[in-house]
Design a protein around this motif. Structure first.
Motif, short mmCIF file in Angstrom:
data_model
loop_
_atom_site.label_atom_id
_atom_site.label_comp_id
_atom_site.label_asym_id
_atom_site.label_seq_id
_atom_site.Cartn_x
_atom_site.Cartn_y
_atom_site.Cartn_z
N MET A 149 0.87 -1.17 0.00
CA MET A 149 0.00 0.00 0.00
C MET A 149 0.91 1.22 0.00
N ASN A 150 0.83 2.03 -1.06
CA ASN A 150 1.75 3.18 -1.11
C ASN A 150 1.29 4.28 -0.15
N GLY A 151 2.13 5.27 0.01
CA GLY A 151 1.86 6.33 0.98
C GLY A 151 0.60 7.12 0.71
N MET A 152 0.31 7.38 -0.56
CA MET A 152 -0.90 8.14 -0.87
C MET A 152 -2.16 7.33 -0.57
N GLU A 153 -2.11 6.02 -0.83
CA GLU A 153 -3.25 5.16 -0.49
C GLU A 153 -3.44 5.13 1.02
N LEU A 154 -2.34 5.02 1.75
CA LEU A 154 -2.44 5.02 3.21
C LEU A 154 -2.97 6.36 3.73
N LEU A 155 -2.48 7.45 3.19
CA LEU A 155 -2.96 8.77 3.60
C LEU A 155 -4.47 8.88 3.41
N ALA A 156 -4.96 8.44 2.25
CA ALA A 156 -6.40 8.49 1.98
C ALA A 156 -7.18 7.67 3.01
N GLU A 157 -6.65 6.49 3.37
CA GLU A 157 -7.30 5.64 4.39
C GLU A 157 -7.31 6.34 5.75
N LEU A 158 -6.18 6.91 6.13
CA LEU A 158 -6.07 7.53 7.45
C LEU A 158 -6.97 8.76 7.57
N LYS A 159 -7.13 9.49 6.50
CA LYS A 159 -7.97 10.70 6.54
C LYS A 159 -9.44 10.34 6.71
N GLN A 160 -9.79 9.08 6.50
CA GLN A 160 -11.18 8.64 6.68
C GLN A 160 -11.43 8.11 8.10
N ASN A 161 -10.37 8.05 8.90
CA ASN A 161 -10.48 7.52 10.25
C ASN A 161 -10.74 8.68 11.23
N PRO A 162 -11.97 8.79 11.76
CA PRO A 162 -12.30 9.91 12.64
C PRO A 162 -11.45 9.95 13.91
N ARG A 163 -10.92 8.80 14.33
CA ARG A 163 -10.07 8.76 15.53
C ARG A 163 -8.77 9.53 15.32
N LEU A 164 -8.38 9.72 14.05
CA LEU A 164 -7.13 10.43 13.76
C LEU A 164 -7.37 11.90 13.38
N ASP A 165 -8.62 12.36 13.48
CA ASP A 165 -8.89 13.78 13.23
C ASP A 165 -7.98 14.62 14.12
N GLY A 166 -7.33 15.58 13.55
CA GLY A 166 -6.45 16.45 14.32
C GLY A 166 -5.03 15.93 14.45
N THR A 167 -4.76 14.70 13.99
CA THR A 167 -3.41 14.17 14.02
C THR A 167 -2.69 14.60 12.74
N PRO A 168 -1.64 15.40 12.86
CA PRO A 168 -0.92 15.82 11.66
C PRO A 168 -0.26 14.64 10.96
N ILE A 169 -0.45 14.58 9.65
CA ILE A 169 0.14 13.52 8.83
C ILE A 169 1.01 14.18 7.77
N TYR A 170 2.30 13.91 7.83
CA TYR A 170 3.27 14.48 6.90
C TYR A 170 3.77 13.41 5.95
N MET A 171 3.85 13.76 4.69
CA MET A 171 4.47 12.88 3.72
C MET A 171 5.97 13.11 3.81
N TYR A 172 6.73 12.03 3.71
CA TYR A 172 8.17 12.06 3.92
C TYR A 172 8.81 11.21 2.83
N SER A 173 9.35 11.87 1.81
CA SER A 173 9.77 11.12 0.63
C SER A 173 10.98 11.74 -0.05
N THR A 174 11.67 10.93 -0.84
CA THR A 174 12.78 11.43 -1.65
C THR A 174 12.26 12.20 -2.85
N SER A 175 11.04 11.92 -3.24
CA SER A 175 10.45 12.57 -4.41
C SER A 175 9.62 13.78 -3.97
N ASP A 176 9.99 14.96 -4.48
CA ASP A 176 9.20 16.15 -4.15
C ASP A 176 8.69 16.84 -5.42
#
Length: 134
Positions: free
Chosen positions: A67-94
């Motif tokens: 599961m790539n990072g963008m797929e995981l990010l999309a999943e996590l943003k749907q989890n109400p328990r993580l509302d307010g938890t900052p999620i940063y992408m951290y990659s060699t590709s910018d």
């Protein structure tokens, strides 16, 4: 691997060397931080599914197996328990398209994996300072 501290961070990254660099750099910030690691998006979802586990910050690599990072990010943003938890992408590709897509998916920010450890340390301090200012 987990380290003790007042601020808890989850890094989702399949590269063990990058995990080690992340940990050493975070420890070098002088902040009391606990780091936990997941090697892919599936493992991250399992950890985050534990009711007692809720990190203060999440960093996600983009290029991972299963599961790539963008797929995981999309999943996590749907989890109400993580509302307010900052999620940063951290990659060699910018690349602008990648950064834009991550921000559209709800990332709090984007950090490039820099070979310059001092730059990386400053970036982490900025993110941690933002989190502790909340």
């Amino acid at each position: 691997m987990k380290t003790p501290g007042n601020i808890s961070i989850l890094l989702v990254d399949d590269d063990i060397d990058d995990q080690e660099i992340f940990l050493l750099t975070i420890q070098d910030t002088g902040t009391n931080v606990a780091c936990d690691f997941a090697c892919d998006g599936i493992q991250a979802l399992q950890k985050l599914g534990e009711p007692a586990y809720k990190p203060n910050l999440i960093f996600i690599d983009i290029n991972m197996p299963k599961m790539n990072g963008m797929e995981l990010l999309a999943e996590l943003k749907q989890n109400p328990r993580l509302d307010g938890t900052p999620i940063y992408m951290y990659s060699t590709s910018d690349q602008r398209e990648i950064v834009t897509r991550c921000m559209e998916l709800g990332a709090s920010g984007f950090m490039k994996k820099s070979p310059d450890i001092e730059e990386l340390r400053r970036d982490f301090i900025n993110v941690i300072d933002k989190r502790t200012a909340i």
